[in-house]
Design a protein around this motif. Sequence first.
Motif, PDB file in Angstrom:
ATOM      1  N   ALA A  61      -1.714 -13.962  -5.698  1.00 33.20           N
ATOM      2  CA  ALA A  61      -1.666 -13.058  -6.940  1.00 33.20           C
ATOM      3  C   ALA A  61      -0.273 -12.381  -7.071  1.00 33.20           C
ATOM      4  CB  ALA A  61      -2.854 -12.115  -7.007  1.00 33.20           C
ATOM      5  N   VAL A  62       0.179 -12.603  -8.305  1.00 33.49           N
ATOM      6  CA  VAL A  62       1.783 -11.996  -8.559  1.00 33.49           C
ATOM      7  C   VAL A  62       1.583 -10.762  -9.647  1.00 33.49           C
ATOM      8  CG1 VAL A  62       4.093 -12.446  -9.210  1.00 33.49           C
ATOM      9  CG2 VAL A  62       2.650 -14.391  -8.223  1.00 33.49           C
ATOM     10  N   GLU A  63       1.941  -9.802  -9.406  1.00 28.91           N
ATOM     11  CA  GLU A  63       1.827  -8.596  -9.926  1.00 28.91           C
ATOM     12  C   GLU A  63       3.078  -7.865  -9.995  1.00 28.91           C
ATOM     13  OE1 GLU A  63       1.244  -5.664 -12.250  1.00 28.91           O
ATOM     14  OE2 GLU A  63      -0.447  -6.932 -11.771  1.00 28.91           O
ATOM     15  N   LEU A  64       3.749  -7.601 -11.100  1.00 37.42           N
ATOM     16  CA  LEU A  64       5.018  -6.835 -11.627  1.00 37.42           C
ATOM     17  C   LEU A  64       4.814  -5.235 -11.129  1.00 37.42           C
ATOM     18  CD1 LEU A  64       7.983  -7.032 -12.814  1.00 37.42           C
ATOM     19  CD2 LEU A  64       6.601  -6.710 -14.954  1.00 37.42           C
ATOM     20  N   ASP A  65       3.742  -4.759 -11.407  1.00 37.32           N
ATOM     21  CA  ASP A  65       3.617  -3.163 -11.373  1.00 37.32           C
ATOM     22  C   ASP A  65       3.419  -2.877 -10.090  1.00 37.32           C
ATOM     23  OD1 ASP A  65       3.243  -0.406 -11.590  1.00 37.32           O
ATOM     24  OD2 ASP A  65       2.198  -0.563 -13.711  1.00 37.32           O
ATOM     25  N   PRO A  66       3.992  -2.079  -9.256  1.00 37.80           N
ATOM     26  CA  PRO A  66       3.748  -1.759  -8.110  1.00 37.80           C
ATOM     27  C   PRO A  66       2.703  -0.576  -7.956  1.00 37.80           C
ATOM     28  CG  PRO A  66       5.926  -0.573  -8.352  1.00 37.80           C
ATOM     29  CD  PRO A  66       5.613  -1.835  -9.402  1.00 37.80           C
ATOM     30  N   ASN A  67       2.368  -0.107  -9.179  1.00 29.68           N
ATOM     31  CA  ASN A  67       1.282   0.977  -9.054  1.00 29.68           C
ATOM     32  C   ASN A  67      -0.136   0.176  -9.203  1.00 29.68           C
ATOM     33  OD1 ASN A  67       2.820   3.466  -8.824  1.00 29.68           O
ATOM     34  ND2 ASN A  67       3.532   3.073 -10.900  1.00 29.68           N
ATOM     35  N   VAL A  68      -0.043  -0.942  -9.684  1.00 33.56           N
ATOM     36  CA  VAL A  68      -1.211  -1.509  -9.912  1.00 33.56           C
ATOM     37  C   VAL A  68      -1.775  -2.055  -8.410  1.00 33.56           C
ATOM     38  CG1 VAL A  68      -2.253  -3.735 -10.805  1.00 33.56           C
ATOM     39  CG2 VAL A  68      -1.002  -2.489 -12.198  1.00 33.56           C
ATOM     40  N   ILE A  69      -0.649  -2.741  -7.636  1.00 30.78           N
ATOM     41  CA  ILE A  69      -0.943  -3.142  -6.474  1.00 30.78           C
ATOM     42  C   ILE A  69      -1.398  -1.875  -5.389  1.00 30.78           C
ATOM     43  CG2 ILE A  69       0.378  -4.133  -4.358  1.00 30.78           C
ATOM     44  CD1 ILE A  69       2.146  -5.848  -6.209  1.00 30.78           C
ATOM     45  N   ALA A  70      -0.809  -0.777  -5.706  1.00 33.62           N
ATOM     46  CA  ALA A  70      -1.270   0.310  -4.827  1.00 33.62           C
ATOM     47  C   ALA A  70      -2.670   0.755  -5.104  1.00 33.62           C
ATOM     48  CB  ALA A  70      -0.388   1.736  -5.136  1.00 33.62           C
ATOM     49  N   LEU A  71      -3.309   0.127  -6.292  1.00 30.59           N
ATOM     50  CA  LEU A  71      -4.783   0.436  -6.186  1.00 30.59           C
ATOM     51  C   LEU A  71      -5.660  -0.498  -5.856  1.00 30.59           C
ATOM     52  CD1 LEU A  71      -4.349   1.689 -10.286  1.00 30.59           C
ATOM     53  CD2 LEU A  71      -5.130   3.166  -8.209  1.00 30.59           C
ATOM     54  N   ARG A  72      -5.187  -1.230  -5.133  1.00 31.10           N
ATOM     55  CA  ARG A  72      -5.938  -2.604  -4.665  1.00 31.10           C
ATOM     56  C   ARG A  72      -7.102  -2.129  -4.023  1.00 31.10           C
ATOM     57  NH1 ARG A  72      -2.329  -6.590  -1.060  1.00 31.10           N
ATOM     58  NH2 ARG A  72      -4.469  -7.368  -0.524  1.00 31.10           N
ATOM     59  N   ASP A  73      -7.063  -1.201  -2.971  1.00 37.28           N
ATOM     60  CA  ASP A  73      -7.978  -0.625  -2.110  1.00 37.28           C
ATOM     61  C   ASP A  73      -9.153  -0.116  -2.905  1.00 37.28           C
ATOM     62  OD1 ASP A  73      -6.522  -1.412  -0.006  1.00 37.28           O
ATOM     63  OD2 ASP A  73      -5.927   0.474   0.615  1.00 37.28           O
ATOM     64  N   THR A  74      -8.804   0.655  -4.122  1.00 39.91           N
ATOM     65  CA  THR A  74      -9.769   1.186  -4.607  1.00 39.91           C
ATOM     66  C   THR A  74     -10.592   0.217  -5.624  1.00 39.91           C
ATOM     67  OG1 THR A  74      -8.091   2.814  -5.447  1.00 39.91           O
ATOM     68  CG2 THR A  74      -9.961   2.840  -6.870  1.00 39.91           C
ATOM     69  N   PHE A  75     -10.164  -1.118  -5.777  1.00 34.33           N
ATOM     70  CA  PHE A  75     -10.883  -2.333  -6.266  1.00 34.33           C
ATOM     71  C   PHE A  75     -11.537  -2.931  -4.814  1.00 34.33           C
ATOM     72  CE2 PHE A  75      -8.898  -0.632 -10.048  1.00 34.33           C
ATOM     73  CZ  PHE A  75      -9.954  -0.585 -11.057  1.00 34.33           C
ATOM     74  N   LEU A  76     -11.280  -2.558  -3.798  1.00 29.73           N
ATOM     75  CA  LEU A  76     -11.824  -3.120  -2.661  1.00 29.73           C
ATOM     76  C   LEU A  76     -11.324  -4.638  -2.388  1.00 29.73           C
ATOM     77  CD1 LEU A  76     -15.590  -1.918  -3.078  1.00 29.73           C
ATOM     78  CD2 LEU A  76     -13.739  -0.837  -1.983  1.00 29.73           C
TER      79      LEU A  76
END
Length: 289
Positions: free
Chosen positions: A119-134
């Motif tokens: 998975a490729v994501e530009l926004d580091p803040n989206v990646i920072a929420l990965r635990d919140t979405f399990l």
Amino acid sequence: MTKLYELPSPFDNETGTVLMLEPDWAKAGELRAQLLDESYPKPFVIDDGKSRFLYFNVRLMQSEMSLKAPNELALRYTQKMMAFLLFHPRPKRIELIGLGGGSLIKFCYHRMPGTQLTAVELDPNVIALRDTFLLPADDPRLQVVHADGADYLENTEKGIDVLLVDAFDKTGFAPSLANRQFFENAFAKLAGNGILVINLAGEKETYAGLIGEAMHVFDDQVIVISVPDDGNHILYAFKERYFEPRWRWLHNYAKELRAKFGLDFPAFAQKMERSTKLGLARREALRRR
């Protein structure tokens, strides 16, 4: 799990708790005001006790996760993106541009154990929420990469079986992907029978012309279906040299896929056949010139 700042939702139509990437000492009043006037610069999550939703602003919901079934696909458009399995049931390599709440990548990870996933994501803040979405941690078959999707695609190895694109910013479809160069790179990097699947959503102007570009690059081997529940369209582009769906066989196979994955593949197949026979991709392309 990443510790997030919690704030009661200030929105009339979205109840629950807002989860934000902010320190404990952040000022609730200032954050509340930024959320309401849409000047808050980061993605945020609303948890209503049943589901978690990812937003860039409250007008454009990016992702939904059911807390009871966190690995299932809650939104209809994500379910329809999986219709590629009708044509490519055992992909070895799937790449996703646009992580969002990780619904698609989680579904593939848990349901398709033989598949390599990036998975490729530009926004580091989206990646920072990965635990919140399990989302599972990176491992030998799952990688989450912080990069611009167009740049990543240009430099990645050939042989992608399925390229899923679900990439948005606050204004709509990611600008770096909305051009012919992106489609040409996608075509070049797909395997011989590879499939490109794109979620088209948001303001129609942000993806106007994309269907025509896909038709040009993929030699008209494009199917577009609508997602009335979510207001989206899903575009499928097929690299296979002589792409001729065997619809009768596919309708039977769709029942097998429904039993295996729990998604309404028979309805997806019907919609795709109807779209093909009506020439909807060409009509949408002409309408959006």
